[in-house]
Write an enzyme that holds these catalytic residues in place. Structure first.
Site, short mmCIF file in Angstrom:
data_model
loop_
_atom_site.label_atom_id
_atom_site.label_comp_id
_atom_site.label_asym_id
_atom_site.label_seq_id
_atom_site.Cartn_x
_atom_site.Cartn_y
_atom_site.Cartn_z
N GLU A 81 39.55 41.70 21.35
CA GLU A 81 39.96 42.07 20.15
C GLU A 81 41.06 41.28 19.48
O GLU A 81 41.24 41.04 18.43
CB GLU A 81 40.41 43.82 20.28
CG GLU A 81 39.14 44.56 20.31
CD GLU A 81 39.41 45.97 20.60
OE1 GLU A 81 39.92 46.38 21.52
OE2 GLU A 81 38.67 46.93 19.53
N GLU A 129 35.10 49.39 26.79
CA GLU A 129 35.80 50.74 26.53
C GLU A 129 34.78 51.79 26.87
O GLU A 129 35.18 52.87 27.01
CB GLU A 129 36.35 50.79 25.18
CG GLU A 129 37.36 49.89 24.75
CD GLU A 129 37.20 48.29 24.41
OE1 GLU A 129 36.01 47.84 24.75
OE2 GLU A 129 38.15 47.78 24.00
N1 CAA Z 1 45.06 48.27 32.75
C1 CAA Z 1 45.88 48.69 33.55
N2 CAA Z 1 45.69 48.23 34.77
C2 CAA Z 1 44.58 47.44 35.17
C3 CAA Z 1 43.59 46.92 34.06
C4 CAA Z 1 44.01 47.66 32.93
N3 CAA Z 1 43.25 47.39 31.70
N4 CAA Z 1 42.99 46.41 34.69
C5 CAA Z 1 43.09 46.07 35.66
N5 CAA Z 1 44.08 46.82 35.99
C6 CAA Z 1 44.62 46.83 37.42
C7 CAA Z 1 43.95 47.47 38.45
O1 CAA Z 1 43.92 49.12 38.36
C8 CAA Z 1 44.41 46.80 39.80
O2 CAA Z 1 45.40 47.54 40.13
P1 CAA Z 1 46.05 48.01 41.59
O3 CAA Z 1 46.06 46.45 42.28
O4 CAA Z 1 47.39 48.46 41.52
O5 CAA Z 1 44.89 48.86 42.22
C9 CAA Z 1 44.77 45.55 39.24
O6 CAA Z 1 44.93 45.45 37.66
C10 CAA Z 1 43.71 44.46 39.54
O7 CAA Z 1 42.22 44.86 39.30
P2 CAA Z 1 41.09 44.89 39.99
O8 CAA Z 1 41.40 45.08 41.36
O9 CAA Z 1 39.92 45.54 39.14
O10 CAA Z 1 40.84 43.21 40.00
P3 CAA Z 1 39.45 42.39 39.62
O11 CAA Z 1 40.01 41.14 39.66
O12 CAA Z 1 38.49 42.86 40.71
O13 CAA Z 1 38.98 42.73 38.11
C11 CAA Z 1 39.12 43.28 35.84
C12 CAA Z 1 39.66 42.45 37.18
C13 CAA Z 1 37.74 42.52 35.40
C14 CAA Z 1 39.89 42.81 34.70
C15 CAA Z 1 38.91 44.62 36.07
O14 CAA Z 1 40.15 45.18 36.47
C16 CAA Z 1 38.66 45.58 34.98
O15 CAA Z 1 37.54 45.65 34.67
N6 CAA Z 1 39.43 46.03 34.45
C17 CAA Z 1 39.25 47.01 33.12
C18 CAA Z 1 38.84 46.21 32.03
C19 CAA Z 1 38.92 47.11 30.76
O16 CAA Z 1 38.13 47.90 30.92
N7 CAA Z 1 39.42 46.76 29.63
C20 CAA Z 1 39.49 47.56 28.38
C21 CAA Z 1 40.61 48.49 28.40
S1 CAA Z 1 40.58 49.70 27.24
C22 CAA Z 1 41.05 48.72 25.65
O17 CAA Z 1 41.30 47.81 25.79
C23 CAA Z 1 41.14 49.63 24.49
C24 CAA Z 1 41.32 48.67 23.31
O18 CAA Z 1 40.57 49.12 22.41
C25 CAA Z 1 42.85 48.54 22.82
#
Ligand code: CAA
Length: 692
Positions: A105, A125
């Site tokens: 975004e 999301e």
């Molecule tokens: N917020 C907080 N913590 C997050 C995060 C996020 N968005 N994404 C990842 N983390 C954290 C994980 O919990 C993990 O923490 P720990 O090491 O303490 O367990 C660490 O970051 C690493 O994450 P992964 O183990 O998942 O690492 P990966 O390399 O396998 O994957 C990723 C990385 C693809 C970014 C995956 O973590 C992921 O899919 N994250 C979520 C992405 C997401 O859903 N984003 C949308 C958020 S909602 C939003 O943005 C609303 C809006 O409109 C503003």
């Protein structure tokens, strides 16, 4: 606090870098610093192009998920992005790693987007029970059109760079270091070779019929989910002026934020990651390139398939040539299925077949790095096999058993190397189900535990650490709450009423339909085995035994609780007759059981045994039980897992419920001490997760 966003001036370029490890989540600190850097860059007369990029492994992985559920702290993302869109200086975004949710975004508020390398973008999301709340539902359709935006936002899928380029989400795809690319692209903006435009000003048309069809489609696909419909409603507003559409998006976003499904889905997101936090996480895993699998039945073949799909070499062992050929055939057809489902390419399948060896001689396991025994569930058989493995396998080989119930300490004691013995409990079909219980016996070495977890990662599975007891985490809890379903039948419910009520609750499959799928002979054999140890006070329903004795073993015989000759399978009328007889034998007058009571009793039974499993240290934390049931037993993800669900009810209510149930059956319904303590001091399973 470290500088989570920095502004660097290189010539006339203002480089804004996100630096908030591990994934540059848009936390409150990041938003504040980003706003500040943008303001400074916009006010600097020397800066004629602003370029955003991420340090570390990604651009921005979205909002900081840990902040959802707390009061939002200003500045929130939407006004920052809107302000960025209005800045006179062109802003470009350089995306590498992932640009997800709020990350994409931010990029959509820039005037051009350049992908780097193997970038993935998306608005995931919906998988967290919310919708893109920082303009994603308004700006994405302006670039991709409404149809593509609906698909991408309601599935939340990650989109690779080349597809994102085709869809119009990216303007360019290139290679290089993000900072170098940022400087290069700033030059292109100046030269006019990278065109810039304000996405919020692009016109888009919305077709009311298309929106109605999309709403119907998401409701048909996931009738219990709240946010997919809200996503479509938000996208429907994208033909309005950008700020007006964003107000609608924000209101719908808040509705989702308040929904219990949001809390459940975010809990599930963290559960998947929390399980990796084990005491042995600093131990060095042993390297595993070859796996020996004993047993070519459904389970052994499924495990072999999973290992082959992960690029490992597999040696399959069976007692005789016929069984070996059958096992090999099952593996090959599993691989064909994986190709059909798009999980594997055709050449990958050919390579996998070449990595598969088969043998009836256990001595051929002398060079494998890890053995997984998936033979007959009998202690004598296991002890014999592990004695042989001890003599055959090379030093340092990991010796794993896939037993579902048996005592792994006893199996380990059959060898002179109990430190190398572990339980790796897969779930059927093992090449599809995501759960792997890693069962740690008394003497298992930390690096062997770490090897189990590393194998799970390689197989793309979620590993949960469990201790030794009858059934470990999952099957121990299942054995207990499954009895509640049989008691409900005795008392007046029909199996299909119970299945329907639990499926309505959200379980992927009710217990009787699940039994028909796995085969009623399995439970029959287990009950016979356990009969001598059954306490005299335990209530026992003979209904399942009578059904199995009638030769109705579920889908494999065409008849079980249901008649599988028809689709959808209706209840087997013969089962109703058996139930009537058994009730009469017990002197039970059946009563009408409302669906809500069915769900309450079944779920309470589950929570009761889960509490004992936590208290005995079989599971490390409640969240490990949540992950076990989400990934291995079809528990609804949007409810977060059974312990998260328990917290939504509260320990005091659960204890009060048990007190009423106990009048019917004081042996089965007992309050576990942990639950009683939680009811007394008002604590939750979430508190226990936080303490661990
Ligand atoms: N917020 C907080 N913590 C997050 C995060 C996020 N968005 N994404 C990842 N983390 C954290 C994980 O919990 C993990 O923490 P720990 O090491 O303490 O367990 C660490 O970051 C690493 O994450 P992964 O183990 O998942 O690492 P990966 O390399 O396998 O994957 C990723 C990385 C693809 C970014 C995956 O973590 C992921 O899919 N994250 C979520 C992405 C997401 O859903 N984003 C949308 C958020 S909602 C939003 O943005 C609303 C809006 O409109 C503003």
């Amino acid at each position: 606090m470290a500088n989570v966003v920095t502004l660097e001036k290189v010539g006339n370029t203002g480089l804004i870098a996100f630096d908030n490890p591990p994934v540059n989540a848009a936390s409150h600190a990041l938003r504040q610093a980003f706003q500040d850097c943008l303001d400074r860059a916009a006010a600097d007369p020397d800066i004629d192009v602003i370029a955003l990029y991420g340090k570390g492994r990604s651009f921005v992985a979205g909002a900081d998920i840990r902040e959802f559920g707390k009061t939002p702290q200003d500045p929130i993302l939407p006004p920052i992005i809107n302000r960025m869109e209005e800045i006179a200086t062109p802003v470009i975004a350089i995306l590498h790693g992932v640009a997800l949710g709020g990350g994409l975004e931010i990029a959509l508020g820039a005037q051009a987007r350049v992908g780097v390398g193997r970038v993935r973008v998306g608005l995931p999301e919906v998988t967290l029970g919310i919708l893109p709340g920082a303009g994603g539902t308004q700006r994405a359709p302006r670039l991709t059109g409404v149809t593509a935006a609906i698909e991408m936002i309601t599935t939340g899928r990650h989109i690779h760079g080349s597809e994102a380029l085709e869809m119009g989400l990216l303007d360019r795809l290139t290679d290089g270091e993000p900072r170098d690319v940022a400087l290069e692209m700033a030059e292109e903006v100046r030269a006019g070779t990278l065109p810039v435009r304000t996405v919020g000003q692009i016109a888009v048309t919305v077709d009311a019929q298309q929106i109605a069809a999309a709403k119907a489609a998401v409701q048909a696909q996931s009738p219990q989910l709240y946010s997919p419909l809200k996503c479509v409603e938000a996208i429907a507003a994208c033909d309005r002026p950008i700020l007006e559409g964003m107000d609608i998006e924000r209101a719908l976003f808040r509705e989702c934020l308040d929904s219990p499904q949001r809390a459940g889905l975010i809990h599930a997101f963290f559960a998947e990651r929390a399980v990796a936090k084990i005491p042995e996480r600093d131990a060095t895993a042993r390297s595993v390139a070859s796996v020996g699998i004993i047993g070519g039945g459904t389970m052994g073949s499924g495990i072999a398939t999973a290992c082959l799909m992960a690029g490992l070499r597999v040696r399959l062992n069976e007692r005789d040539a016929d069984a070996l050929a059958r096992g090999r055939q099952t593996i090959l057809s599993n691989l064909d299925g994986a190709v059909k489902r798009g999980k594997m390419k055709a050449d990958g399948r050919t390579n996998a077949e070449h990595r598969l060896a088969a043998s009836t001689v256990l001595r051929d396991f002398d060079d494998v790095d890890l053995v997984i025994e998936a033979a007959f569930e009998d202690m004598g058989v296991k002890i014999d096999l592990f004695t042989q493995l001890d003599a055959i396998c090379k030093p340092g080989a990991v010796l794993a058993t896939n037993t579902s119930y048996l005592d792994i300490d006893r199996i380990a004691a059959a060898t002179a190397r109990p430190q190398d013995v572990i339980g790796l409990h897969f779930f059927s079909p093992a090449h599809i189900m995501k759960l792997l219980e890693v069962v740690v016996a008394d003497k298992t070495a930390p690096e062997v535990v770490a090897t189990g977890f590393a194998l799970a990662t390689k197989l793309k599975k979620v590993a949960v650490r469990a201790g030794v007891c009858d059934g470990f985490i999952g099957n121990r809890i299942l054995t207990h709450y499954r009895k509640a379903a049989d008691y409900l039948v005795l008392d007046g419910a029909s199996p299909d009423q119970i299945d329907d009520a639990l499926e309505e609750f959200g379980w992927a499959m009710g217990p009787f339909r699940a039994n028909d799928l796995s085969g009623l002979d399995i439970g029959y054999a287990t009950r016979k085995r356990r009969a001598p140890d059954r306490p005299a006070a335990e209530r026992y329903s003979e209904v399942p035994d009578r059904i199995a004795e009638a030769g109705w073993l579920g889908r494999k015989t065409g008849m079980g609780y249901y008649d599988h000759s028809q689709k959808p399978a209706p209840a087997n009328p013969g089962v109703a007759a058996i139930i009537d007889t058994v009730r009469a034998d017990h002197g039970i007058t059946p009563r009408a059981l409302p669906d809500v009571e069915i769900v309450d009793r079944y779920m309470t039974a589950m929570i009761v045994e889960a509490s004992r499993v936590i208290e005995e240290g079989i599971a490390q934390r409640p969240i490990d039980i949540d992950a076990t049931f989400l990934f291995g037993y079809g528990f609804p993800r949007w409810r977060g897992g059974p312990m998260h669900y328990a917290d939504t009810i509260g320990a005091a209510t659960l204890v009060a419920r048990i007190a009423t149930y106990t009048r019917d059956d004081p042996h089965y319904w007992q309050v576990p001490p942990l639950l009683q303590r939680m009811a007394d001091d008002g604590t939750t399973f979430a508190d226990l997760n936080a303490e661990a």
